[in-house]
Design an enzyme around this catalytic site. Structure first.
Site, PDB file in Angstrom:
ATOM      1  N   HIS A   1       0.503  10.473  -7.393  1.00 25.23           N
ATOM      2  CA  HIS A   1       1.573   9.667  -6.820  1.00 25.23           C
ATOM      3  C   HIS A   1       1.317   9.235  -5.377  1.00 25.23           C
ATOM      4  O   HIS A   1       1.735   8.156  -4.962  1.00 25.23           O
ATOM      5  CB  HIS A   1       2.875  10.470  -6.878  1.00 25.23           C
ATOM      6  CG  HIS A   1       4.055   9.805  -6.263  1.00 25.23           C
ATOM      7  ND1 HIS A   1       4.537   8.583  -6.672  1.00 25.23           N
ATOM      8  CD2 HIS A   1       4.863  10.188  -5.229  1.00 25.23           C
ATOM      9  CE1 HIS A   1       5.591   8.246  -5.950  1.00 25.23           C
ATOM     10  NE2 HIS A   1       5.804   9.201  -5.061  1.00 25.23           N
TER      11      HIS A   1
ATOM     12  N   ASP B   1       6.910   4.658  -2.824  1.00 26.71           N
ATOM     13  CA  ASP B   1       7.972   5.504  -3.364  1.00 26.71           C
ATOM     14  C   ASP B   1       9.333   4.974  -2.908  1.00 26.71           C
ATOM     15  O   ASP B   1       9.647   3.808  -3.122  1.00 26.71           O
ATOM     16  CB  ASP B   1       7.713   6.962  -2.955  1.00 26.71           C
ATOM     17  CG  ASP B   1       8.658   7.951  -3.583  1.00 26.71           C
ATOM     18  OD1 ASP B   1       8.475   8.280  -4.768  1.00 26.71           O
ATOM     19  OD2 ASP B   1       9.594   8.396  -2.897  1.00 26.71           O
TER      20      ASP B   1
END
Length: 294
Positions: free
Chosen positions: A276, A107
């Protein structure tokens, strides 16, 4: 952070009055792990121990996050540019005696890792980027579906201190909602780690710093990336990209193809069956892929 058994904790000055918090454990070649939003280095808790059987693992809190320094942002957002945040990490690794290392980012940490690998190519032996595409690529592909799923990209970049006030008003709900909405795997977060992530954002300086991280991503970082592209600068080290098959990045982009455009070296990668948060939703598969590559 919880569950870094056998690791030692450090707070390391990296210059310009910035201290970076790190957990260090294991023996072998150095490996730097960089977390994402809205998290801390604790996101690696499920795989850091196994990685430490092969590597000297250094898991840090990015500037503005967790236990690291949180300088005020503002102006052109240079304080939280990925270039500045990458510089922190290079200085930290040098202070630990590791001028050259393997690098894994997830991320926001992957965006810092991307810039680090461009600005300090000689320092990075191998690079793994988890669940991102290049920043400009993602902005350029914005449509209703992307903006709905990644609303935070547009919320957090609003001028200070509007998003800061909104988040501080109910930090508990905001952080838990954010984690839940990006996760596709039941049981990935237990109550202890959820409390840890929430409590890390009880500090208004963290809320401001992380907004500045995203403001930089929409401004100065795009300038730096465009300059690199114009100069023909590409990643030169072996690159592994992993992404969640059920996440928005995996559903929206040809992740491997996008990173092949940014590299002059070998690029490999594949999707994992998760959302994610790869190291927390699919730790066994993430660990297997990283060990094979690193």
């Amino acid at each position: 952070p919880p569950m870094f058994e056998g690791f030692t904790s450090h707070t390391i000055p990296v210059g310009n009055g910035i201290d970076i918090a790190a957990s260090v454990g294991g023996e072998g070649p150095p490996l730097l792990l960089l977390h994402g939003y809205p998290q801390t280095r604790a996101c690696w808790r499920k795989i850091a121990g196994p990685l430490a059987k092969t590597f000297t693992v250094v898991a840090t809190d990015l500037r503005g996050y967790g236990e690291s320094c949180k300088p005020p942002g503002g102006g052109g957002h240079e304080t939280y540019s990925k270039r500045a945040m990458a510089g922190d990490q290079v200085a930290l690794m040098r202070a630990l005696g590791f001028p050259r290392f393997r690098l894994v980012g997830h991320d926001r940490g992957a965006r810092v890792a991307h810039r680090l690998a461009l600005d300090h190519a000689d320092a990075v032996e191998r690079l793994a980027l988890l669940d991102i595409c290049p920043t400009a690529t993602m902005y350029a592909a914005t449509d209703q579906a992307f903006a709905t799923a990644y609303y935070h990209w547009f919320f957090l970049i609003q001028p200070a201190d509007f998003p800061e006030r909104m988040i501080v008003n109910d930090t508990h709900h905001y952080i838990r909602h954010t984690l839940a909405s990006w996760c596709r795997t039941d049981g990935a977060f237990d109550e202890a780690i959820l409390r840890h992530y929430v409590e890390a954002f009880f500090d208004p300086r963290t809320v401001h710093a992380t907004c500045e991280d995203y403001r930089a991503g929409a401004t100065i970082d795009l300038v730096h990336d465009a300059e690199s592209d114009a100069a023909g600068q590409k990643l030169t080290m072996p690159l592994l990209v992993l992404w969640g098959r059920r996440g928005i990045v995996g559903r929206t982009f040809d992740v491997l193809a996008e990173w092949q455009k940014k590299s002059s070296g070998d690029v490999t990668g594949h999707a994992l069956d998760c959302g994610h948060f790869l190291p927390e939703e699919a730790p066994d598969e993430t660990l297997k892929a990283l060990l094979a590559f690193l």
